[in-house]
Design an enzyme around this catalytic site. Structure first.
Site, mmCIF file in Angstrom:
data_model
loop_
_atom_site.group_PDB
_atom_site.id
_atom_site.type_symbol
_atom_site.label_atom_id
_atom_site.label_comp_id
_atom_site.label_asym_id
_atom_site.label_seq_id
_atom_site.Cartn_x
_atom_site.Cartn_y
_atom_site.Cartn_z
ATOM 1 C CG ASN A 1 53.624 -20.015 77.530
ATOM 2 O OD1 ASN A 1 53.818 -20.555 76.457
ATOM 3 N ND2 ASN A 1 53.025 -20.632 78.536
ATOM 4 N NE ARG B 1 50.254 -1.292 75.892
ATOM 5 C CZ ARG B 1 50.666 -2.561 75.997
ATOM 6 N NH1 ARG B 1 51.270 -3.150 74.988
ATOM 7 N NH2 ARG B 1 50.476 -3.255 77.099
ATOM 8 C CD GLN C 1 51.343 -15.307 76.599
ATOM 9 O OE1 GLN C 1 52.475 -15.760 76.508
ATOM 10 N NE2 GLN C 1 51.020 -14.100 76.178
ATOM 11 C CG ASP D 1 56.061 -13.331 73.112
ATOM 12 O OD1 ASP D 1 55.029 -13.537 73.784
ATOM 13 O OD2 ASP D 1 56.259 -12.265 72.488
ATOM 14 C CG ASP E 1 47.496 -9.060 75.991
ATOM 15 O OD1 ASP E 1 47.559 -10.198 75.495
ATOM 16 O OD2 ASP E 1 48.432 -8.536 76.611
ATOM 17 C CE1 TYR F 1 54.276 -6.444 76.429
ATOM 18 C CE2 TYR F 1 55.248 -6.234 74.252
ATOM 19 C CZ TYR F 1 54.167 -6.098 75.100
ATOM 20 O OH TYR F 1 52.970 -5.637 74.615
ATOM 21 C CD GLU G 1 53.967 -5.661 70.726
ATOM 22 O OE1 GLU G 1 54.467 -4.534 70.940
ATOM 23 O OE2 GLU G 1 53.280 -6.263 71.564
HETATM 24 C C1 GLC Z 1 51.443 -8.492 74.559
HETATM 25 C C2 GLC Z 1 50.702 -9.434 73.623
HETATM 26 C C3 GLC Z 1 50.985 -10.882 73.997
HETATM 27 C C4 GLC Z 1 52.484 -11.140 74.018
HETATM 28 C C5 GLC Z 1 53.217 -10.102 74.876
HETATM 29 C C6 GLC Z 1 54.727 -10.183 74.713
HETATM 30 O O1 GLC Z 1 51.009 -8.622 75.863
HETATM 31 O O2 GLC Z 1 49.339 -9.165 73.629
HETATM 32 O O3 GLC Z 1 50.390 -11.772 73.092
HETATM 33 O O4 GLC Z 1 52.763 -12.414 74.448
HETATM 34 O O5 GLC Z 1 52.821 -8.808 74.501
HETATM 35 O O6 GLC Z 1 55.072 -10.056 73.367
#
Ligand code: GLC
Length: 429
Positions: free
Chosen positions: A41, A202, A108, A43, A170, A36, A400
């Site tokens: 948002n 995933r 989000q 996060d 998600d 990521y 995570e």
């Molecule tokens: C994944 C999670 C989401 C989060 C993102 C970054 O997509 O499902 O909730 O914001 O990762 O951590």
């Protein structure tokens, strides 16, 4: 606590601070590198709480950098592409937004208003001057007005979401049914997530095809809120989103009150809250004795039992008749489980302890549920969830999320929001 435990806690705190510093790209914090690589948002909202105890100025920067991407409409996007990266898909070219800074076209869960209230309440220094705070509050008011006007234009009391990614949960089994109504994209693509994380954790390709169809759809609709509301093949009353929005609006109005902001906009937001309070009962199911999301296209509740169904506690949306029933369900869910709270109930047929949002545990969800439990005076359950959350940090660190049965890492490592929850919630004396 023995001095040995003190040393361990101290080194955990240092490690959590280092995690945030390492993930800091200057004004915003990536959730984790590689998987990521941008600003997310909710996060960032959670991460601001993590910066608060050791760098208050930096906590506010997290907020202002996220709000710098707010759309003219008031929407705060789900991902902000401050700078390019080739380790993530789908990137800005697929979303096709072309704003500065560039972003995705969805949002989000709006936990930011609640966070800003906490920063203001617990901040030791005046890290943000009166004027800058005023600007942030005005941006939040615009964001919350956008939520109600564009996501509930018919005044039902229940806003809608257009993509599982908006929920932040998600791959929750709650979305299986509504997602099946979405066509699959016909073009081929290369996913990047499965090059960072094992595919067994995933989403499947079938789901990804539909996720991308929706991304295409928003672009083809030219991101027009009215057209999307009318025609989006995926339109869900997400109980988690509704709860977080409701709590956020309540916190925002309290903040406005403190700052002497009372006007037609704040009155309108208060009115919208009453609509939600009247409508939330539609999401309660008498047999499962908990809350569920609803597919507005089919009119059916999404029956998977997920931790989202506990979030009305955070919003104060649980009635006095529902409360003992919901708490009973929660007690049962927690009983004899070494780790808590799994994102899907272990007795639900869709439960998978290690696949995204179908079982693993997320600490910021635990925090919101625990906050809600405290508000309702359910201190023993709140304490149980807090203890279980702290245990996970000691078992496997700043991941995570966590495998629901073993507590092992699930998803990415060195993760910002877990480090933030440690610093703000779990490790302070
Ligand atoms: C994944 C999670 C989401 C989060 C993102 C970054 O997509 O499902 O909730 O914001 O990762 O951590």
């Amino acid at each position: 606590m023995t001095s040995g435990a003190d040393t361990t806690t101290q080194s955990m705190i240092e490690q959590a601070q280092k995690t945030l510093r390492d993930n800091d790209l200057g004004g915003y914090t990536v959730p984790t590198h590689g998987l990521y690589p941008f600003q997310w948002n909710w996060d960032s909202a959670i991460v601001a709480l993590g910066w608060l105890p050791f760098d208050e100025t930096r906590a506010w920067e997290e907020v202002t950098s996220l709000l710098s991407a707010q759309w003219k409409s008031g929407m705060v996007p789900h991902v902000v592409f401050h700078r390019p990266s080739d380790t993530y898909f789908p990137g800005p070219d697929i979303w096709g937004v072309q704003n500065t800074p560039d972003s995705t076209s969805i949002t989000q869960p709006p936990v930011l208003a609640s966070v800003v209230k906490l920063l203001h309440q617990h901040g030791r220094e005046q890290a943000l001057s009166g004027e800058a705070l005023h600007t942030v509050v005005q941006q939040l008011i615009r964001s919350h007005l956008w939520w109600y006007n564009s996501r509930d234009p018919e005044n039902t009391g229940l806003v809608v979401s257009y993509h599982p990614w908006e929920s932040g949960m998600d791959n929750s089994p709650a979305w299986d049914e509504p997602l099946r109504a979405v066509p699959k994209v016909q073009w081929s693509y290369t996913r990047r997530d499965t090059s960072h994380i094992d595919a067994s954790e995933r989403p499947h390709k079938e789901e990804y095809d539909r996720f991308l169809y929706l991304v295409d759809f928003f672009r083809k609709m030219n991101f027009d809120d009215t057209l999307i509301y009318q025609d989006c093949p995926y339109r869900v009353n997400d109980v988690s989103m509704i709860s977080i929005l409701h709590r956020g609006t309540r916190d925002l109005l309290a903040l406005c009150h403190d700052l002497g902001i009372e006007n037609a906009q704040t009155q309108y937001l208060a009115h919208r809250m009453t609509l939600t309070e009247e409508a939330i009962g539609e999401l309660w199911h008498a047999d499962t004795r908990m809350f569920h999301s609803k597919d507005t296209r089919s009119g059916k509740l999404c029956m998977a039992r997920t931790s989202a169904g506990m979030l009305p506690l955070f919003a104060g949306l649980v009635s006095h008749t529902q409360l003992p029933l919901l708490i009973n369900e929660l007690d049962h869910w927690l009983k004899n489980r070494p780790f808590a709270l799994s994102s899907t109930h272990p007795e639900d047929p869709n439960y998978e302890p290690q696949r995204y949002w179908r079982g693993p545990i997320w600490l910021h969800i635990n925090w919101m549920i625990a906050e809600g439990l405290l508000d309702y005076g359910c201190t023993s359950q709140a304490e149980r969830i807090k203890e279980a959350s702290r245990d996970l940090l000691y078992v496997s660190g700043y991941n995570e999320s966590f495998h629901a049965q073993t507590g092992a890492r699930s998803g990415g490592a060195d993760f910002s929001w877990t480090a933030a929850m440690a610093l703000y919630w779990l490790l302070p004396a």
